[in-house]
Write a protein that holds these residues in place. Structure first.
Motif, mmCIF file in Angstrom:
data_model
loop_
_atom_site.group_PDB
_atom_site.id
_atom_site.type_symbol
_atom_site.label_atom_id
_atom_site.label_comp_id
_atom_site.label_asym_id
_atom_site.label_seq_id
_atom_site.Cartn_x
_atom_site.Cartn_y
_atom_site.Cartn_z
ATOM 1 N N ALA A 53 15.710 -26.318 93.349
ATOM 2 C CA ALA A 53 15.961 -24.758 93.956
ATOM 3 C C ALA A 53 17.520 -24.679 93.458
ATOM 4 N N ALA A 54 17.694 -24.319 92.304
ATOM 5 C CA ALA A 54 19.016 -24.000 91.793
ATOM 6 C C ALA A 54 19.313 -22.604 91.904
ATOM 7 N N LYS A 55 20.732 -22.425 91.850
ATOM 8 C CA LYS A 55 21.450 -21.024 92.010
ATOM 9 C C LYS A 55 21.015 -19.894 90.749
ATOM 10 N N HIS A 56 20.420 -18.991 91.083
ATOM 11 C CA HIS A 56 19.862 -17.923 90.001
ATOM 12 C C HIS A 56 21.321 -17.565 89.256
ATOM 13 N N PRO A 57 21.124 -17.587 87.836
ATOM 14 C CA PRO A 57 22.473 -17.456 87.127
ATOM 15 C C PRO A 57 23.133 -16.077 87.043
ATOM 16 N N ASN A 58 22.369 -15.230 87.587
ATOM 17 C CA ASN A 58 22.636 -13.629 87.441
ATOM 18 C C ASN A 58 22.868 -13.089 88.874
ATOM 19 N N ALA A 59 22.464 -13.793 90.116
ATOM 20 C CA ALA A 59 22.517 -13.291 91.108
ATOM 21 C C ALA A 59 22.704 -14.309 92.171
ATOM 22 N N ASP A 60 23.657 -13.853 93.114
ATOM 23 C CA ASP A 60 24.269 -15.111 94.266
ATOM 24 C C ASP A 60 23.155 -15.319 95.385
ATOM 25 N N ARG A 61 22.285 -14.179 95.496
ATOM 26 C CA ARG A 61 21.230 -14.417 96.912
ATOM 27 C C ARG A 61 19.942 -14.779 96.367
ATOM 28 N N LEU A 62 19.701 -14.990 95.133
ATOM 29 C CA LEU A 62 18.451 -15.578 94.454
ATOM 30 C C LEU A 62 18.731 -16.754 94.304
ATOM 31 N N SER A 63 17.355 -17.879 94.271
ATOM 32 C CA SER A 63 17.077 -18.963 93.477
ATOM 33 C C SER A 63 16.363 -19.161 92.570
ATOM 34 N N LEU A 64 16.435 -19.966 91.661
ATOM 35 C CA LEU A 64 15.394 -20.267 90.446
ATOM 36 C C LEU A 64 14.785 -21.475 90.871
ATOM 37 N N CYS A 65 13.575 -21.366 91.160
ATOM 38 C CA CYS A 65 12.743 -22.819 91.553
ATOM 39 C C CYS A 65 11.861 -23.154 90.439
ATOM 40 N N GLN A 66 11.796 -24.326 90.403
ATOM 41 C CA GLN A 66 10.771 -25.210 89.740
ATOM 42 C C GLN A 66 9.784 -25.584 90.529
ATOM 43 N N VAL A 67 8.366 -25.189 90.501
ATOM 44 C CA VAL A 67 7.359 -25.515 91.428
ATOM 45 C C VAL A 67 6.224 -26.220 90.585
ATOM 46 N N ASP A 68 5.915 -27.185 91.573
ATOM 47 C CA ASP A 68 4.747 -28.159 90.996
ATOM 48 C C ASP A 68 3.477 -27.494 91.589
ATOM 49 N N ALA A 69 2.518 -27.107 91.082
ATOM 50 C CA ALA A 69 1.144 -26.675 91.740
ATOM 51 C C ALA A 69 -0.009 -27.682 91.432
ATOM 52 N N GLY A 70 0.377 -28.931 90.951
ATOM 53 C CA GLY A 70 -0.530 -29.967 90.863
ATOM 54 C C GLY A 70 -1.228 -29.609 89.852
ATOM 55 N N PRO A 71 -2.679 -29.532 89.616
ATOM 56 C CA PRO A 71 -3.646 -29.644 88.467
ATOM 57 C C PRO A 71 -3.099 -28.276 87.682
ATOM 58 N N ALA A 72 -2.796 -27.219 88.518
ATOM 59 C CA ALA A 72 -2.589 -25.892 87.829
ATOM 60 C C ALA A 72 -1.264 -25.818 86.966
ATOM 61 N N GLY A 73 -0.271 -26.975 87.081
ATOM 62 C CA GLY A 73 0.769 -27.097 86.260
ATOM 63 C C GLY A 73 2.122 -26.588 87.098
ATOM 64 N N ARG A 74 3.271 -26.537 86.203
ATOM 65 C CA ARG A 74 4.744 -26.124 86.764
ATOM 66 C C ARG A 74 4.815 -24.740 86.359
ATOM 67 N N PHE A 75 5.629 -24.329 87.252
ATOM 68 C CA PHE A 75 6.251 -22.729 87.020
ATOM 69 C C PHE A 75 7.545 -22.459 87.628
ATOM 70 N N SER A 76 8.112 -21.467 86.740
ATOM 71 C CA SER A 76 9.433 -21.117 86.921
ATOM 72 C C SER A 76 9.518 -19.746 88.036
ATOM 73 N N VAL A 77 9.812 -19.994 89.143
ATOM 74 C CA VAL A 77 9.689 -18.822 90.219
ATOM 75 C C VAL A 77 11.470 -18.503 90.704
ATOM 76 N N VAL A 78 11.317 -17.269 90.675
ATOM 77 C CA VAL A 78 12.472 -16.522 91.425
ATOM 78 C C VAL A 78 12.477 -16.250 92.950
ATOM 79 N N CYS A 79 13.243 -16.852 93.731
ATOM 80 C CA CYS A 79 12.703 -16.636 95.196
ATOM 81 C C CYS A 79 14.249 -16.187 95.911
ATOM 82 N N GLY A 80 13.993 -15.309 96.829
ATOM 83 C CA GLY A 80 14.968 -14.814 97.510
ATOM 84 C C GLY A 80 15.204 -15.165 99.199
ATOM 85 N N ALA A 81 14.360 -16.232 99.440
ATOM 86 C CA ALA A 81 14.145 -16.545 100.711
ATOM 87 C C ALA A 81 15.410 -17.628 101.029
ATOM 88 N N PRO A 82 16.067 -17.353 102.442
ATOM 89 C CA PRO A 82 17.181 -18.331 102.515
ATOM 90 C C PRO A 82 16.566 -19.530 102.875
#
Length: 808
Positions: A53-82
C-alpha cells in the motif's frame, strides 16, 4: 424461531432437501411456516491480500495498492480508505462486480493511475452502515475465494412456529436434536473447553464477587463468571450475519456473543459491567420498595414489589429474565464484566413481561422453560467466544449457586397402555431407541412391560407417560399410525344434567324465534352500576383488563344484549330478537360468585301478519309470553308468579309500569319488562325494547329440564265456554288462570284470558276478566248438556275460591 440451515448443519448432517427437512419437522410438531432463501447483495467480490500500500503519486489521501487475489491474479487498485495497509486481508470487487443496485464495476483511471477494481467497506457490501474503512478479514481467509461463500452469506432460513410447551426448540441446538432424531443421524454438540466450576447450595462468594439469592423459589439456580481484559469492539461479520438471519441486530462483540449463545443453546445470558456493581455483589431479590427502573432501551419502567430483580446492595441492575439496566450496561470503556446465566421460573418472568408490555428474546425463552441444567455450559461457551473475539480472560472459576436443586423426574411408561393411547403397538426396543434419540435415559422397570424413563433436562414438558407416548409417535410421524377404530368396548358417559338443561333452554328459545349470541364478559363500571341484574353482590374488578373501559366482570347479561342491538341497528337491521346463556359475576361476602343466567332481548316486529296488516311488535306481553313458555316447558308454570317490582327489588332500568319480577318460592328468580324510556332515548331506540333475565342456577336446582310433550292431534272437537269474573282491580290475572287450572275437571283442556275491562259497567275499583275455557274428551264428542253441567260447577267453584262476582 428462525433457523439458518448452515448453522443447523454444524450440529447435524442431513443429506436431504430442505423441503423434506421442513416436512418432517412440521409433521413432528415443529411447523415450518416459511422457507426463505437469502443471498448476498453483491457478486464478483473475492478475498484478497494487500501486498503493498504505497502513496498515490498524484494524490495525498489516496493509496496505490498491489492486491493478490490468489488464482485470479494480481491487480493494481487505487484506495482512499484510511485503514488500508500492507499485509491486510480485504474484500476485492473485481472489474464486472455488482454491488447492490449499482451498475457493474468498471476499470477507471483515478488521478492518472488505472484502478482495476475496488477494496470494499461493509456498507458498500451491504453488510452494515460502517463506512469508516475497508473491511478487514482474518489473515487465514483463503485468497481468491468468493467473499459470499467465505462469509456464508448465501443461506436458507426456516421460520418455525414453536408451541408454548416446546421451549427447548427455541435454539439451533434444540431444533438440531429433533432433526437428528427424525432422520436417525448423530448429533454433534459444540466442543467447549471446560472451565473449573465452584458449586454452592446457597449463597456464596468467589474470589472476586459474591452472589446472594433471596428469592430461591423464583430463581433456583444462578451461575456467574468474571472476565477481565475485555476489549469492546464490533463483532466478526459471520456472527453478525447469523444474528441478523435469526432476526436480531448486532451491537458489539460482548452483547453479540451472549445473544449468539442464547440462539445456539437456548440459554439467555447477560453481561454486567462489574465496575458498576456495588461491592461486586449480586443480589437476586424482589423489587420491594424499588418502584422505578431504567432498562437498556432507556425507558423508565414501573416496578411492583413482587417483581424479581437482579440487584447489588444499593440498586437494581436488571429485571430478572426480561431486560438489563442502563446503570450496568457494557460500553466502550468496559474492561471487566460479570456474565450471568440463570434459571428463572417461567410464570415469574411471564407475569412481569406481560404487565410491562416488554417482551424480549430472553423473556420469550424463560416463559416457555429453558434447560434446568444448561447454565454453566452456556457460560463456558460464551467465555470461549469472548476470549477469541474480545480478548477477554476468565478470572477464577464459574460460580454455580443452586439453592433449590431440580427434582428428579422418573416416569413409568407402560407399553401396553401406550399402545392403547396411540392405537398401535410398539416394541420395548423400538420405544427405547426413539426416546434415547431425544436424550432420555431409559431402563427396564421391575414390572414387566414397563420402562423407567428419565427425560432430558431440556425437555421440561415431559412429565407423564402420555407425554412420552406423544414423543414416540411424533418421531415416526403421526400419519403412519393406521386409521382404525380402537379395539375395545366403550360405555356411554353419564348424562350431564347441566348440559341437558342448557340444551333444552336453547331449544325453547330458538323455537320462540330468538337467535343465540355470545357477548364478552367484561364490562364498563358505569354499565355494571346501572344494570345490577338479579341478586346482591359487589362488582368484581379485573386485575389485568383488556382496556381501562372493560375493567369489571358483568353482573347482568343485559348490557351485552343492548350492545348487540346497537351493533345491528347501526347496520340497517329493523328487528332484533336474541338470547344468551352465560355466566354473571359478583363478589358476595368476600367470595366470588359465578351464576348462569338466561338473558333475552326483543326489539321491532316480532311476528308477521297477513299481507296488508301490521305485524306484532315486541312488547311487554310478547316477552312475558316467551318467559311463560320457557317456564312452562320446565314444568314450573304453577310454581312461579309475576309481580310488579317494589322496594329493594325495584329495577331502575325498566319501565315502572311495564315490568314484573319472576318469583319462584316468593324469591326473585328473574324479571321481564320494557326498557325505561329514559334509557331507550339515550340509546336512540325508536320502538319498544323488552328484556328478560332469569337466574338459571335457581332453576337447575329443581332438577328439571325443558321438555316438550308430543301428542297426536285430537280426534274430537273442543267446545268453548266463556267466563267473565269481576274482581278487585289489583287482583293478578295469572292467579285467576292458575286457580281455575288447579280445580279443573278432567274435561277442561285450556284456560286463556282474552279480555280485561275497567269502566262504567263495573263498580269502581273493580275489573272484569274474561276467560275462554275449552272442553274436550279424548274418546267422544261432548254434548252441550255435559259441557254446561261441568261449566256450571266450575263457575261456582271459581266464584267461591276467588271471591269474585259473575259479570252479567
Amino acid at each position: 424461531m428462525k433457523v439458518p440451515l448452515k448453522w443447523l448443519k454444524e450440529f447435524v448432517s442431513v443429506d436431504a432437501p430442505v423441503e423434506e427437512i421442513a416436512r418432517r419437522l412440521t409433521v413432528a410438531g415443529l411447523e415450518v411456516e416459511n422457507i426463505e432463501r437469502v443471498s448476498a447483495s453483491f457478486s464478483g467480490v473475492v478475498v484478497a491480500r494487500v501486498l503493498e500500500a504505497a502513496k498515490h503519486p498524484n494524490a495525498d489521501r489516496l493509496s496505490l495498492c498491489q492486491v493478490d487475489a490468489g488464482p485470479a491474479g494480481r491487480f493494481s487498485v487505487v484506495c482512499g480508505a484510511p485503514n488500508v495497509r500492507s499485509g491486510m486481508t480485504a474484500a476485492l470487487a473485481r472489474v464486472g462486480a455488482k454491488l447492490g443496485a449499482e451498475p457493474e464495476l468498471q476499470a477507471a483511471v483515478i488521478r492518472g493511475v488505472r484502478s482495476e477494481g475496488m477494496l470494499c467497506s461493509e456498507r458498500e457490501l451491504g453488510l452494515s452502515q460502517d463506512h469508516h474503512g475497508i473491511l478487514s478479514l482474518p489473515d487465514d481467509a483463503p485468497l481468491g475465494a468468493p467473499l459470499a461463500d467465505y462469509l456464508g452469506l448465501d443461506d436458507v432460513v426456516l421460520d418455525i412456529a414453536i408451541l408454548p410447551n416446546r421451549g427447548d426448540a427455541l435454539s439451533i441446538l434444540g431444533v438440531a436434536r429433533d432433526v437428528a432424531a427424525l432422520f436417525g443421524v448423530r448429533l454433534r454438540t459444540p466442543r467447549i473447553r471446560p472451565l473449573a466450576v465452584e458449586r454452592h447450595q446457597g449463597d456464596g462468594a468467589s474470589s472476586s464477587f459474591a452472589v446472594r439469592i433471596a428469592a430461591p423459589e423464583q430463581c433456583p439456580r444462578y451461575a456467574a463468571l468474571k472476565m477481565t481484559g475485555v476489549r469492546v469492539a464490533p463483532s466478526p461479520i459471520w456472527m453478525r450475519r447469523r444474528l441478523e438471519l435469526c432476526g436480531m441486530r448486532g451491537l458489539n462483540n460482548v452483547v453479540d456473543a451472549t445473544n449468539y449463545v442464547m440462539l445456539e443453546t437456548g440459554q439467555p445470558l447477560h453481561a454486567f459491567d462489574l465496575d458498576k456493581i456495588a461491592a461486586s455483589t449480586i443480589v437476586v431479590r424482589h423489587a420491594g420498595s424499588d418502584r422505578e427502573f431504567v432498562t437498556l432501551d432507556n425507558v423508565r419502567r414501573a416496578l411492583e414489589s413482587t417483581d424479581l430483580v437482579i440487584a447489588d446492595p444499593e440498586k437494581p441492575l436488571a429485571i430478572a429474565g426480561v431486560m438489563g439496566g442502563l446503570n450496568s450496561e457494557v460500553g466502550l470503556s468496559t474492561r471487566t464484566i460479570l456474565l450471568e446465566s440463570a434459571y428463572f421460573e417461567p410464570m415469574t418472568v411471564a407475569k412481569t413481561a406481560r404487565r410491562l408490555g416488554l417482551r424480549s428474546e430472553a423473556s420469550y425463552r424463560f416463559e416457555r422453560g429453558i434447560d434446568r441444567a444448561g447454565q454453566t455450559t452456556a457460560l463456558m461457551r460464551v467465555a470461549e467466544l469472548l476470549k477469541r473475539h474480545a480478548e477477554a480472560r476468565p478470572e477464577g472459576a464459574v460460580a454455580d449457586f443452586e439453592p433449590r436443586p431440580a427434582p428428579v423426574r422418573e416416569i413409568a411408561l407402560d407399553l401396553k397402555r401406550m399402545g392403547a393411547l396411540l392405537g398401535v403397538e410398539l416394541s420395548a426396543a423400538d420405544t427405547k431407541r426413539r426416546l434415547v434419540s431425544l436424550g432420555a435415559s431409559v431402563k427396564r422397570a421391575e414390572t414387566r412391560g414397563v420402562l423407567s424413563v428419565t427425560p432430558p433436562s431440556w425437555r421440561s414438558d415431559l412429565n407423564e407417560a402420555a407425554d412420552l407416548a406423544e414423543e414416540v409417535a411424533r418421531l415416526s410421524g403421526l400419519e403412519e399410525i393406521p386409521a382404525s377404530l380402537p379395539p375395545r368396548l366403550f360405555a356411554y358417559a353419564e348424562p350431564n344434567r347441566e348440559r341437558e338443561f342448557f340444551k333444552g333452554t336453547r331449544e325453547v328459545m330458538l323455537g320462540a324465534g330468538f337467535t343465540e349470541i355470545d357477548t364478552i364478559a367484561f364490562i364498563a363500571p358505569a354499565d355494571n352500576e346501572k344494570f345490577t341484574g338479579i341478586g346482591n353482590g359487589e362488582p368484581l374488578r379485573v386485575q389485568n383488563p383488556l382496556s381501562e373501559e372493560l375493567r369489571e366482570m358483568r353482573r347482568s347479561l343485559v348490557p351485552g344484549l343492548l350492545a348487540a342491538l346497537s351493533f345491528n341497528l347501526n347496520r340497517q337491521a329493523t328487528a332484533f330478537h336474541a338470547f344468551e346463556i352465560a355466566k354473571v359475576f359478583a363478589r358476595v361476602n368476600s367470595a366470588v360468585s359465578e351464576r348462569y343466567h338466561l338473558g333475552a332481548l326483543s326489539y321491532g316486529e316480532y311476528a308477521l301478519a297477513e299481507i296488508g296488516k301490521p305485524g306484532v311488535k315486541a312488547g311487554f306481553f310478547t316477552m312475558k309470553g316467551v318467559a311463560e313458555t320457557y317456564l312452562g316447558a320446565l314444568g314450573l308454570a304453577e310454581r312461579v308468579r309475576f309481580k310488579a317490582p317494589t322496594g329493594e327489588h325495584q329495577l331502575n332500568f325498566l319501565h315502572p309500569g311495564r315490568s314484573a319480577l319472576i318469583l319462584l318460592a316468593d324469591e326473585p328468580a328473574g324479571y321481564v319488562g320494557e326498557l325505561h324510556p329514559r334509557e331507550a332515548m339515550e340509546r336512540g331506540l325508536e320502538q319498544q325494547c323488552t328484556i328478560c333475565e332469569i337466574d338459571l342456577d335457581r332453576l337447575i336446582s329443581y332438577g328439571l329440564s325443558p321438555h316438550a310433550a308430543i301428542e297426536a292431534p285430537p280426534r274430537f272437537p273442543a267446545v268453548r265456554r266463556d267466563l267473565a269474573l269481576v274482581l278487585e282491580r289489583e287482583f293478578p290475572a295469572d292467579l285467576i288462570v292458575k286457580t281455575i287450572r288447579e280445580m279443573a275437571p278432567s274435561l277442561l283442556e285450556s284456560v286463556e284470558v282474552f279480555d280485561v275491562y275497567q269502566g262504567d259497567a263495573v263498580a269502581p275499583g273493580k275489573k272484569s276478566v274474561a276467560l275462554a275455557l275449552r272442553y274436550r274428551a279424548a274418546d267422544r264428542t261432548l254434548t252441550d248438556e255435559e259441557v254446561n253441567r261441568t261449566h256450571a260447577v266450575l263457575m261456582e267453584q271459581a266464584r267461591a275460591r276467588l271471591g269474585a262476582e259473575l259479570r252479567k
